[in-house]
Scaffold this active site. Structure first.
Site, PDB file in Angstrom:
ATOM      1  N   LYS A 102      33.335  32.691  30.728  1.00  0.00           N
ATOM      2  CA  LYS A 102      32.795  33.983  30.273  1.00  0.00           C
ATOM      3  C   LYS A 102      33.917  34.914  29.802  1.00  0.00           C
ATOM      4  O   LYS A 102      33.849  35.489  28.723  1.00  0.00           O
ATOM      5  CB  LYS A 102      32.020  34.679  31.411  1.00  0.00           C
ATOM      6  CG  LYS A 102      30.841  33.888  31.942  1.00  0.00           C
ATOM      7  CD  LYS A 102      30.089  34.639  33.034  1.00  0.00           C
ATOM      8  CE  LYS A 102      30.880  34.860  34.327  1.00  0.00           C
ATOM      9  NZ  LYS A 102      31.168  33.623  35.090  1.00  0.00           N
TER      10      LYS A 102
ATOM     11  N   ARG B  97      24.014  39.903  37.711  1.00  0.00           N
ATOM     12  CA  ARG B  97      24.200  38.701  38.520  1.00  0.00           C
ATOM     13  C   ARG B  97      23.086  38.508  39.516  1.00  0.00           C
ATOM     14  O   ARG B  97      23.104  37.543  40.272  1.00  0.00           O
ATOM     15  CB  ARG B  97      25.487  38.865  39.290  1.00  0.00           C
ATOM     16  CG  ARG B  97      26.627  37.988  38.816  1.00  0.00           C
ATOM     17  CD  ARG B  97      27.686  38.265  39.823  1.00  0.00           C
ATOM     18  NE  ARG B  97      28.762  37.368  39.917  1.00  0.00           N
ATOM     19  CZ  ARG B  97      29.840  37.381  39.155  1.00  0.00           C
ATOM     20  NH1 ARG B  97      29.916  38.157  38.110  1.00  0.00           N
ATOM     21  NH2 ARG B  97      30.827  36.580  39.423  1.00  0.00           N
TER      22      ARG B  97
ATOM     23  N   ARG C  60      43.603  28.147  36.962  1.00  0.00           N
ATOM     24  CA  ARG C  60      43.594  29.405  36.207  1.00  0.00           C
ATOM     25  C   ARG C  60      44.771  30.308  36.580  1.00  0.00           C
ATOM     26  O   ARG C  60      45.129  30.453  37.737  1.00  0.00           O
ATOM     27  CB  ARG C  60      42.291  30.173  36.464  1.00  0.00           C
ATOM     28  CG  ARG C  60      42.355  31.574  35.873  1.00  0.00           C
ATOM     29  CD  ARG C  60      41.026  32.230  35.779  1.00  0.00           C
ATOM     30  NE  ARG C  60      40.361  32.346  37.067  1.00  0.00           N
ATOM     31  CZ  ARG C  60      39.117  32.763  37.196  1.00  0.00           C
ATOM     32  NH1 ARG C  60      38.399  33.059  36.128  1.00  0.00           N
ATOM     33  NH2 ARG C  60      38.576  32.863  38.385  1.00  0.00           N
TER      34      ARG C  60
ATOM     35  N   ARG D 248      44.258  34.176  41.129  1.00  0.00           N
ATOM     36  CA  ARG D 248      43.314  35.046  41.827  1.00  0.00           C
ATOM     37  C   ARG D 248      43.092  34.584  43.262  1.00  0.00           C
ATOM     38  O   ARG D 248      43.035  33.402  43.540  1.00  0.00           O
ATOM     39  CB  ARG D 248      41.981  35.067  41.067  1.00  0.00           C
ATOM     40  CG  ARG D 248      41.879  36.230  40.112  1.00  0.00           C
ATOM     41  CD  ARG D 248      40.696  36.152  39.199  1.00  0.00           C
ATOM     42  NE  ARG D 248      39.413  35.925  39.869  1.00  0.00           N
ATOM     43  CZ  ARG D 248      38.252  35.900  39.207  1.00  0.00           C
ATOM     44  NH1 ARG D 248      38.229  36.085  37.904  1.00  0.00           N
ATOM     45  NH2 ARG D 248      37.129  35.678  39.863  1.00  0.00           N
TER      46      ARG D 248
ATOM     47  N   ARG E 103      31.409  30.554  45.962  1.00  0.00           N
ATOM     48  CA  ARG E 103      30.999  31.278  44.746  1.00  0.00           C
ATOM     49  C   ARG E 103      29.947  30.481  43.979  1.00  0.00           C
ATOM     50  O   ARG E 103      29.008  31.055  43.417  1.00  0.00           O
ATOM     51  CB  ARG E 103      32.215  31.554  43.853  1.00  0.00           C
ATOM     52  CG  ARG E 103      33.090  32.690  44.398  1.00  0.00           C
ATOM     53  CD  ARG E 103      34.487  32.666  43.835  1.00  0.00           C
ATOM     54  NE  ARG E 103      34.543  32.885  42.409  1.00  0.00           N
ATOM     55  CZ  ARG E 103      35.587  32.555  41.646  1.00  0.00           C
ATOM     56  NH1 ARG E 103      36.655  31.968  42.185  1.00  0.00           N
ATOM     57  NH2 ARG E 103      35.573  32.797  40.359  1.00  0.00           N
TER      58      ARG E 103
HETATM   59  P1  AP5 Z   1      37.335  32.106  32.646  1.00  0.00           P
HETATM   60  O1  AP5 Z   1      37.126  32.509  31.241  1.00  0.00           O
HETATM   61  O2  AP5 Z   1      38.242  32.888  33.513  1.00  0.00           O
HETATM   62  O3  AP5 Z   1      35.902  31.912  33.356  1.00  0.00           O
HETATM   63  P2  AP5 Z   1      34.885  33.011  33.916  1.00  0.00           P
HETATM   64  O4  AP5 Z   1      33.519  32.509  33.615  1.00  0.00           O
HETATM   65  O5  AP5 Z   1      35.249  34.367  33.444  1.00  0.00           O
HETATM   66  O6  AP5 Z   1      35.164  32.815  35.470  1.00  0.00           O
HETATM   67  P3  AP5 Z   1      35.281  33.898  36.633  1.00  0.00           P
HETATM   68  O7  AP5 Z   1      35.896  33.199  37.807  1.00  0.00           O
HETATM   69  O8  AP5 Z   1      35.910  35.147  36.157  1.00  0.00           O
HETATM   70  O9  AP5 Z   1      33.800  34.138  36.949  1.00  0.00           O
HETATM   71  P4  AP5 Z   1      33.231  34.752  38.195  1.00  0.00           P
HETATM   72  O10 AP5 Z   1      31.887  35.027  37.718  1.00  0.00           O
HETATM   73  O11 AP5 Z   1      33.308  33.929  39.415  1.00  0.00           O
HETATM   74  O12 AP5 Z   1      34.237  35.955  38.539  1.00  0.00           O
HETATM   75  P5  AP5 Z   1      34.131  37.525  38.323  1.00  0.00           P
HETATM   76  O13 AP5 Z   1      35.487  38.028  38.052  1.00  0.00           O
HETATM   77  O14 AP5 Z   1      33.043  37.844  37.387  1.00  0.00           O
HETATM   78  O15 AP5 Z   1      37.820  30.572  32.631  1.00  0.00           O
HETATM   79  C1  AP5 Z   1      38.221  29.934  33.841  1.00  0.00           C
HETATM   80  C2  AP5 Z   1      39.474  29.065  33.572  1.00  0.00           C
HETATM   81  O16 AP5 Z   1      39.116  28.003  32.699  1.00  0.00           O
HETATM   82  C3  AP5 Z   1      40.618  29.815  32.881  1.00  0.00           C
HETATM   83  O17 AP5 Z   1      41.833  29.359  33.402  1.00  0.00           O
HETATM   84  C4  AP5 Z   1      40.489  29.420  31.407  1.00  0.00           C
HETATM   85  O18 AP5 Z   1      41.753  29.414  30.748  1.00  0.00           O
HETATM   86  C5  AP5 Z   1      39.918  28.015  31.516  1.00  0.00           C
HETATM   87  N1  AP5 Z   1      39.029  27.671  30.416  1.00  0.00           N
HETATM   88  C6  AP5 Z   1      38.137  28.477  29.788  1.00  0.00           C
HETATM   89  N2  AP5 Z   1      37.470  27.815  28.844  1.00  0.00           N
HETATM   90  C7  AP5 Z   1      37.952  26.540  28.870  1.00  0.00           C
HETATM   91  C8  AP5 Z   1      37.666  25.365  28.120  1.00  0.00           C
HETATM   92  N3  AP5 Z   1      36.742  25.359  27.155  1.00  0.00           N
HETATM   93  N4  AP5 Z   1      38.345  24.242  28.429  1.00  0.00           N
HETATM   94  C9  AP5 Z   1      39.291  24.234  29.412  1.00  0.00           C
HETATM   95  N5  AP5 Z   1      39.603  25.310  30.145  1.00  0.00           N
HETATM   96  C10 AP5 Z   1      38.951  26.450  29.880  1.00  0.00           C
HETATM   97  O19 AP5 Z   1      33.682  37.990  39.774  1.00  0.00           O
HETATM   98  C11 AP5 Z   1      34.558  37.913  40.875  1.00  0.00           C
HETATM   99  C12 AP5 Z   1      33.909  38.540  42.097  1.00  0.00           C
HETATM  100  O20 AP5 Z   1      33.633  39.933  41.846  1.00  0.00           O
HETATM  101  C13 AP5 Z   1      32.558  37.947  42.496  1.00  0.00           C
HETATM  102  O21 AP5 Z   1      32.714  36.811  43.323  1.00  0.00           O
HETATM  103  C14 AP5 Z   1      31.921  39.135  43.212  1.00  0.00           C
HETATM  104  O22 AP5 Z   1      32.421  39.263  44.518  1.00  0.00           O
HETATM  105  C15 AP5 Z   1      32.397  40.312  42.393  1.00  0.00           C
HETATM  106  N6  AP5 Z   1      31.479  40.661  41.283  1.00  0.00           N
HETATM  107  C16 AP5 Z   1      31.753  40.652  39.955  1.00  0.00           C
HETATM  108  N7  AP5 Z   1      30.679  41.007  39.221  1.00  0.00           N
HETATM  109  C17 AP5 Z   1      29.685  41.256  40.129  1.00  0.00           C
HETATM  110  C18 AP5 Z   1      28.323  41.645  39.996  1.00  0.00           C
HETATM  111  N8  AP5 Z   1      27.735  41.846  38.797  1.00  0.00           N
HETATM  112  N9  AP5 Z   1      27.585  41.793  41.129  1.00  0.00           N
HETATM  113  C19 AP5 Z   1      28.144  41.599  42.351  1.00  0.00           C
HETATM  114  N10 AP5 Z   1      29.423  41.215  42.549  1.00  0.00           N
HETATM  115  C20 AP5 Z   1      30.186  41.051  41.439  1.00  0.00           C
HETATM  116 MG    MG Z   2      35.869  36.166  34.404  1.00  0.00          MG
END
Ligand code: AP5
Ligand code: MG
Ligand code: ZN
Length: 211
Positions: free
Chosen positions: A13, A88, A123, A156, A167
């Site tokens: 994402k 979410r 990552r 992270r 997660r």
């Molecule tokens: P990346 O692009 O970082 O993936 P992502 O989908 O953004 O993954 P996240 O871990 O950020 O998602 P998340 O939903 O768990 O975390 P968030 O920060 O939102 O890609 C991942 C890796 O793969 C990278 O190294 C990239 O280079 C690589 N990659 C990408 N595309 C690729 C490809 N095609 N091929 C190979 N490699 C590739 O949330 C974190 C925490 O915050 C949650 O656990 C929760 O506690 C809280 N939180 C956030 N939003 C909310 C909400 N709305 N409600 C409640 N709690 C929330």
């Molecule tokens: Mg992200």
């Protein structure tokens, strides 16, 4: 353009949001990035959110909804935005509806769990600009340093195997129902989140061009 990026942790994402942002010149709103910044600055929000984030649990809806409501009122969101990691839960999606915001599309990334584990364990994220890298899938030019801003790259806290598994479980339980929710509203477009970052971006452009 009002875009939601939906999908499990590590599905790409954030990576794709940054490409869309550069191309379409609309802001990326990542609730994860906003919360991590609050944790770093030890604001009251950050202090409250940290425990949930460290365990891989969701932060309570009311906190996250307030962040997004405030963010959407800012000037740069008037021409459009990309929501990355929000909504979410169904309650968050309902709260978003209640702001009167009309969503054009929810792009759903389909990525299997074994790929997620590989992606998240490799990552690296830039502390300054939150650009994403991956050892070995998309490494920076100089190890540990961001290509874009020379910032420091870090791993992270929630990218440990046990936390990643939780997660994923949290995603399946609390977020996956949104796929059905947006499908019923005819806003859902699913893409295969496997392949190169550029290939996936082409699929997203296809979706956006055919709305
Ligand atoms: P990346 O692009 O970082 O993936 P992502 O989908 O953004 O993954 P996240 O871990 O950020 O998602 P998340 O939903 O768990 O975390 P968030 O920060 O939102 O890609 C991942 C890796 O793969 C990278 O190294 C990239 O280079 C690589 N990659 C990408 N595309 C690729 C490809 N095609 N091929 C190979 N490699 C590739 O949330 C974190 C925490 O915050 C949650 O656990 C929760 O506690 C809280 N939180 C956030 N939003 C909310 C909400 N709305 N409600 C409640 N709690 C929330
Ligand atoms: Mg992200
Ligand atoms: Zn950077």
């Amino acid at each position: 353009m009002h875009i939601i990026l939906l999908g499990p942790p590590g599905c790409g994402k954030g990576t794709q949001a940054k490409k869309i942002m550069e191309q379409q010149n609309i802001p990326q709103i990542s609730t994860g990035d906003i919360l991590r910044a609050a944790v770093r600055q030890q604001t009251p929000l950050g202090v409250e959110a940290k425990g949930f984030m460290d365990k891989g649990e969701l932060v309570p809806d009311e906190l996250v909804v307030r962040i997004v409501e405030e963010r959407l009122r800012e000037q740069d969101c008037q021409k459009g935005f990309i929501l990355d990691g929000f909504p979410r839960t169904v309650a968050q999606a309902e709260a978003l509806d209640q702001t009167g915001t009309v969503i054009d599309v929810a792009v759903n990334f389909e990525v299997p769990d074994d790929e997620i584990l590989k992606r998240l364990s490799g990552r690296r994220t830039c502390r300054s600009c939150s650009a994403m890298y991956h050892v070995p899938f998309s490494p920076p030019q100089v190890a540990g340093i961001c290509d874009k801003c020379q910032g420091e790259l870090y791993q992270r806290d929630d990218d440990k195997e046990e936390t990643i598994k939780n997660r994923l479980a949290v995603y399946n339980r609390q977020t996956e129902p949104l796929i059905q929710w947006y499908a019923e509203k005819n806003k859902l477009r699913s893409i295969r989140g496997l392949g190169s970052i550029d290939d996936i971006y082409i699929q997203i452009c296809d979706v956006l061009n055919n709305l």
